[in-house]
Design an enzyme around this catalytic site. Structure first.
Site, PDB file in Angstrom:
ATOM      1  N   CYS A  82      16.329  -1.559  70.425  1.00 59.73           N
ATOM      2  CA  CYS A  82      15.036  -2.136  70.764  1.00 59.73           C
ATOM      3  C   CYS A  82      14.511  -1.464  72.020  1.00 59.73           C
ATOM      4  O   CYS A  82      15.226  -0.744  72.697  1.00 59.73           O
ATOM      5  CB  CYS A  82      15.189  -3.621  71.073  1.00 59.73           C
ATOM      6  SG  CYS A  82      16.074  -4.512  69.806  1.00 59.73           S
ATOM      7  N   LYS A 111      15.808   5.857  66.990  1.00 58.67           N
ATOM      8  CA  LYS A 111      15.984   7.128  67.689  1.00 58.67           C
ATOM      9  C   LYS A 111      17.376   7.289  68.258  1.00 58.67           C
ATOM     10  O   LYS A 111      17.973   8.341  68.208  1.00 58.67           O
ATOM     11  CB  LYS A 111      14.942   7.227  68.805  1.00 58.67           C
ATOM     12  CG  LYS A 111      14.991   8.521  69.594  1.00 58.67           C
ATOM     13  CD  LYS A 111      14.464   9.668  68.774  1.00 58.67           C
ATOM     14  CE  LYS A 111      14.687  11.006  69.420  1.00 58.67           C
ATOM     15  NZ  LYS A 111      14.730  12.075  68.416  1.00 58.67           N
TER      16      LYS A 111
HETATM   17  C1  F6R Z   1      18.656  13.166  63.241  1.00 60.69           C
HETATM   18  C2  F6R Z   1      18.867  12.302  64.373  1.00 60.69           C
HETATM   19  C3  F6R Z   1      20.181  11.626  64.537  1.00 60.69           C
HETATM   20  C4  F6R Z   1      20.747  11.996  65.906  1.00 60.69           C
HETATM   21  C5  F6R Z   1      22.079  11.303  66.156  1.00 60.69           C
HETATM   22  C6  F6R Z   1      22.655  11.701  67.493  1.00 60.69           C
HETATM   23  O1  F6R Z   1      17.363  13.666  63.190  1.00 60.69           O
HETATM   24  O2  F6R Z   1      17.994  12.142  65.193  1.00 60.69           O
HETATM   25  O3  F6R Z   1      21.055  11.982  63.522  1.00 60.69           O
HETATM   26  O4  F6R Z   1      20.906  13.380  65.942  1.00 60.69           O
HETATM   27  O5  F6R Z   1      21.879   9.917  66.141  1.00 60.69           O
HETATM   28  O6  F6R Z   1      21.817  11.355  68.551  1.00 60.69           O
HETATM   29  P1  F6R Z   1      22.068  11.904  70.004  1.00 60.69           P
HETATM   30  O7  F6R Z   1      21.876  13.363  70.003  1.00 60.69           O
HETATM   31  O8  F6R Z   1      21.061  11.182  70.861  1.00 60.69           O
HETATM   32  O9  F6R Z   1      23.481  11.533  70.375  1.00 60.69           O
END
Ligand code: F6R
Length: 604
Positions: A2, A599
Site C-alpha cells: 500500500c 511495484k
Molecule cells: C517485473 C517486476 C518484478 C520485480 C521484482 C523484484 O517487471 O517489476 O518482477 O522485478 O519484484 O523487485 P526489486 O527489483 O524491487 O527487488
C-alpha cells in the site's frame, strides 16, 4: 502493498494536497483508498473501494476540513478490498485514525485481547488493531505519543504507520521494514511511503529507519528510537529528482514514458562514482563463493551478470532466485560467501530475507539498488545506486537496463582487476557502453512503430515462445516476463529448443528469437526453421542486414551491430519491452496496472 501519505500544513486545507499526493502513490496499490483529516477536535474521514479517481468521483476527497490529514491507497493483504477494509481505520470512538503499509503478524491475538476488553472492530484488517491499541493506552492515562509508542511496541511484523488523534495538532509516524520518508516543506511537514508522493511540495527528505517513531508538527519533526526513546538527529537531504521525473510527461502510461527514459538513465549510470564500483569489484574478487540474488526482473539482470562475470573476469557465480536461496544454499554459507543482491526497490521481502540470512552467517553483502536509504542499502557492506530515478510503472523497464549497465561496468572493473581484461580492451568496452544510450535512443526512434504494428497483428495470439542463448537467455526470460506480466499471454522462454517445446507450438504460436550476430546464431536459425515447419510465426531480433535470418523469419526487428555479444542485452530488450507494452494496450489492458501485482513486493 500500500501507499501512505499525509501532511500537516501551517495554513490551508490539506485534503486536496493529500488527494494529489495519493495519485502519485497509486503504483503501490489501487484497490481502495481513503483520507482522514483532523479539524477542531474532530476526525473526518472518507474512504471506499476503487481507484482514487473512482472514489473521488463518488465521494469528493477534497472537501474534508482541516490542515492535518493522512491518506492511503491500498493493495489488499488482510481483508477484501471493500469500503470497510479501506484505510484509514478508526478506534471505537472515531478519535484515532490510522493508515498502514505492511503486515501485522500478531493482529489476531491483539484483536482477541482488545475485543475481550470491549473494543468493537469494524474491519477484517490487521491495521485496525493499531487504532484500538492506541485508544486503549490513552484510556489507561497515556498521552497520544506515549500511547502510540506503547501500541507500536506490541506489534510484530512490518509497518509504515501514521496516526492522527482528535484534538492533537501532531501526526505520529513509525517504521519497521516498510518504507517511510518525511518531507520538510516551507508550508508544513509531509510523510509518505515514497518520495514522489510529496515531491511537488518539497524535495527536502528525511528517510526513516526501522525502529523509529517520528512526531510531525506544522513546523518540524522529532525522531526517536522506539525501544529506548533516544533522540535521533537526522538532517534532511536534498533530492534532485524533478517533479517531472515522477509524472507521465505526456505519455499515455508510465511504462511507455519509462521505456523512453532509458537513454537518459543509461547515461546517468555511466556517471557513477568509480570508488564504490572499485570497492565492490575488490569484494567480488576475493569472494570464495559468489551468489547473485534477486527476484523477477532483477533476477534476470543477475542471470545476465553471471555470463558477464564469467566471460569478462573468469569469475564464477551462482545466480539465484531469492525465494530459493536459503533452501538451496543456506547450509553452505559462511565467512567466505559473498551475496550480491540486486533489487530496484531495495525492499523486496524475499531478497531481504536471503540477505539477512546470509549476513547472520557472516557472508559479505553487496547491493545494487535504485533506492538510497532502502533496507538493502542498510544491510549491504557496499552498495551502488543504479541511478534510474523513480519507476512508477509496475513492470520494470528502465531499472532493468540501468541494472545491466551498472553490472556490466562492474564486470569490466572486475575483469581488469583480475587481469583478464587489458587496459585497452577495458577502455574500448567503456567507450561502447557510452554509445549504448544513443543506440537505445536510435532503436526507440526507428523501431517503435514497427513493434507497434507487430503488437497489433499478434495481440490476439494465445501463446508466445521466447528463445535466446548465452547471455540473451536472460533477454528471452525478461521478454517473456514483460509480456506475461502486462498482457497475460501464456509464454515460455528457452535457451535452446527441447523436444517437448514442439508439442506446445502450433499455428497460433508466436516465436520470438533473440538472434544477434554471435556463435549461437547458426543454431538459432536452425531452430527458427524447425519452428516455422510446425507452423509458428517467427519474429527475430537480429543484426542489421542479416540475410539468413530475414529468409527464415516472418518479421525481423533490425538492431545495430555490437562489437561484443555481452553488450547486446540492453539494446535487444528494448523492442521486447515495447512489444509487451503495445500488446497490453492492444488487448485493452492498462500496462501500468497489471492485475495482482504491485511495484514492490514487501511481504512474503
Ligand atoms: C517485473 C517486476 C518484478 C520485480 C521484482 C523484484 O517487471 O517489476 O518482477 O522485478 O519484484 O523487485 P526489486 O527489483 O524491487 O527487488
Amino acid at each position: 502493498m500500500c501507499g501512505i501519505v499525509g501532511c500537516i500544513l501551517k495554513v490551508g486545507s490539506v485534503a486536496p494536497l493529500i488527494h494529489d499526493s495519493l495519485k502519485r502513490l497509486e503504483y503501490r496499490g489501487y484497490d481502495s483508498c481513503g483520507v482522514a483529516t483532523m479539524d477542531r477536535g474532530r476526525i473526518y474521514m472518507k474512504k471506499d473501494s476503487g481507484s482514487i479517481d473512482e472514489v473521488h468521483a463518488r465521494l469528493n476527497l477534497d472537501d474534508l476540513p482541516g490542515r492535518i490529514g493522512v491518506g492511503h491507497t491500498r493493495w489488499a493483504t488482510h481483508g477484501a478490498p471493500t469500503q470497510v477494509n479501506a484505510h484509514p481505520h478508526l478506534d471505537c470512538k472515531g478519535r484515532i485514525a490510522v493508515v498502514h503499509n505492511g503486515i501485522i503478524e500478531n493482529f489476531a491475538e491483539l484483536r482477541r485481547e482488545l475485543e475481550e476488553k470491549g473494543h468493537r472492530f469494524a474491519s477484517k484488517t490487521d491495521t485496525e488493531v493499531v487504532a484500538h491499541l492506541v485508544e486503549d493506552y490513552m484510556a489507561g492515562g497515556l498521552g497520544f505519543v506515549e500511547a502510540c509508542r506503547e501500541a507500536i511496541k506490541r506489534l510484530r511484523g512490518s509497518y509504515a504507520l501514521a496516526i492522527l488523534c482528535a484534538g492533537e495538532e501532531r501526526i505520529v509516524c513509525a517504521r519497521k521494514e516498510s518504507p517511510l520518508v518525511l518531507g520538510v516543506g516551507a508550508d508544513g511537514m509531509y510523510f509518505a511511503s515514497d518520495i514522489p508522493a510529496f515531491l511537488p511540495y518539497t524535495n527536502r527528505v528525511v528517510v526513516m529507519e526501522d525502529g523509529e517513531l517520528a512526531v510531525l508538527t506544522d513546523s518540524g519533526y522529532e525522531i526517536r528510537r522506539i525501544d529506548d526513546w533516544s533522540l535521533v538527529s537526522r538532517e534532511p537531504k536534498l533530492i534532485d529528482w524533478s517533479v517531472d521525473m515522477a509524472e507521465k510527461q505526456g505519455y499515455p502510461h508510465f511504462m511507455l514514458k519509462e521505456i523512453h527514459e532509458q537513454p537518459r538513465c543509461l547515461r546517468d549510470t555511466l556517471r557513477l562514482q568509480p570508488v564504490y564500483l572499485d570497492l565492490m569489484a575488490k569484494f567480488l574478487d576475493r569472494a570464495q563463493e559468489l551468489f547473485l540474488v534477486a527476484c523477477g526482473t532483477s533476477y534476470h539482470a543477475c542471470l545476465a551478470t553471471s555470463y558477464l562475470f564469467s566471460k569478462l573476469a573468469c569469475r564464477g557465480s551462482h545466480p539465484v532466485i531469492a525465494s530459493e536461496f536459503i533452501q538451496n544454499y543456506g547450509n553452505t554459507l559462511g565467512i567466505g560467501s559473498t551475496v550480491l543482491a540486486v533489487s530496484q526497490s531495495g525492499e523486496t521481502a524475499d531478497t531481504l530475507s536471503a540477505v539477512s540470512y546470509a549476513k547472520d552467517r557472516a557472508a559479505t553483502i553487496l547491493g545494487i539498488t535504485n533506492v538510497v536509504g532502502s533496507t538493502l542499502t542498510r544491510l549491504a557492506r557496499v552498495y551502488v545506486c543504479q541511478q534510474s530515478g523513480p519507476e512508477i510503472g509496475v513492470a520494470a523497464t528502465k531499472t532493468y537496463t540501468s541494472q545491466l549497465s551498472v553490472l556490466t561496468q562492474l564486470a569490466i572493473k572486475l575483469g581488469m582487476l583480475r587481469g583478464k581484461i587489458g587496459h585497452v580492451e577495458g577502455e574500448e568496452l567503456h567507450e561502447w557502453l557510452w554509445r549504448i544510450p544513443d543506440i537505445t535512443a536510435e532503436i526507440l526512434d526507428s523501431r517503435e512503430k514497427q513493434v507497434m504494428e507487430l503488437a497489433k497483428r499478434y495481440a490476439g495470439s494465445d501463446k508466445f515462445l521466447f528463445v535466446g542463448r548465452g547471455i540473451n537467455y536472460a533477454t528471452a526470460m525478461e521478454g517473456r516476463l514483460k509480456l506475461l506480466e502486462i498482457a497475460y499471454i501464456p509464454s515460455l522462454a528457452y535457451a535452446g529448443l527441447e523436444d517437448h517445446v514442439f508439442g506446445f507450438v502450433d499455428g497460433g504460436t508466436i516465436a520470438v528469437f533473440i538472434c544477434p550476430n554471435n556463435n549461437s546464431r547458426k543454431v538459432l536459425i536452425d531452430e527458427m526453421n524447425l519452428l516455422r515447419d510446425v507452423g509458428a510465426n517467427i519474429i527475430a531480433l537480429a543484426e542489421e542486414g542479416d540475410v539468413e535470418v530475414a529468409e527464415v523469419a516472418d518479421d525481423v526487428v533490425w538492431l545495430p551491430a555490437m562489437p561484443l555479444d555481452l553488450l547486446t542485452p540492453i539494446p535487444y530488450i528494448v523492442p521486447l519491452q515495447l512489444l509487451a507494452y503495445y500488446t497490453s494496450v492492444e488487448r485493452g489492458l492498462n500496462p501500468d496496472r497489471p492485475r495482482n501485482l504491485a511495484k514492490s513486493v514487501t511481504v512474503k
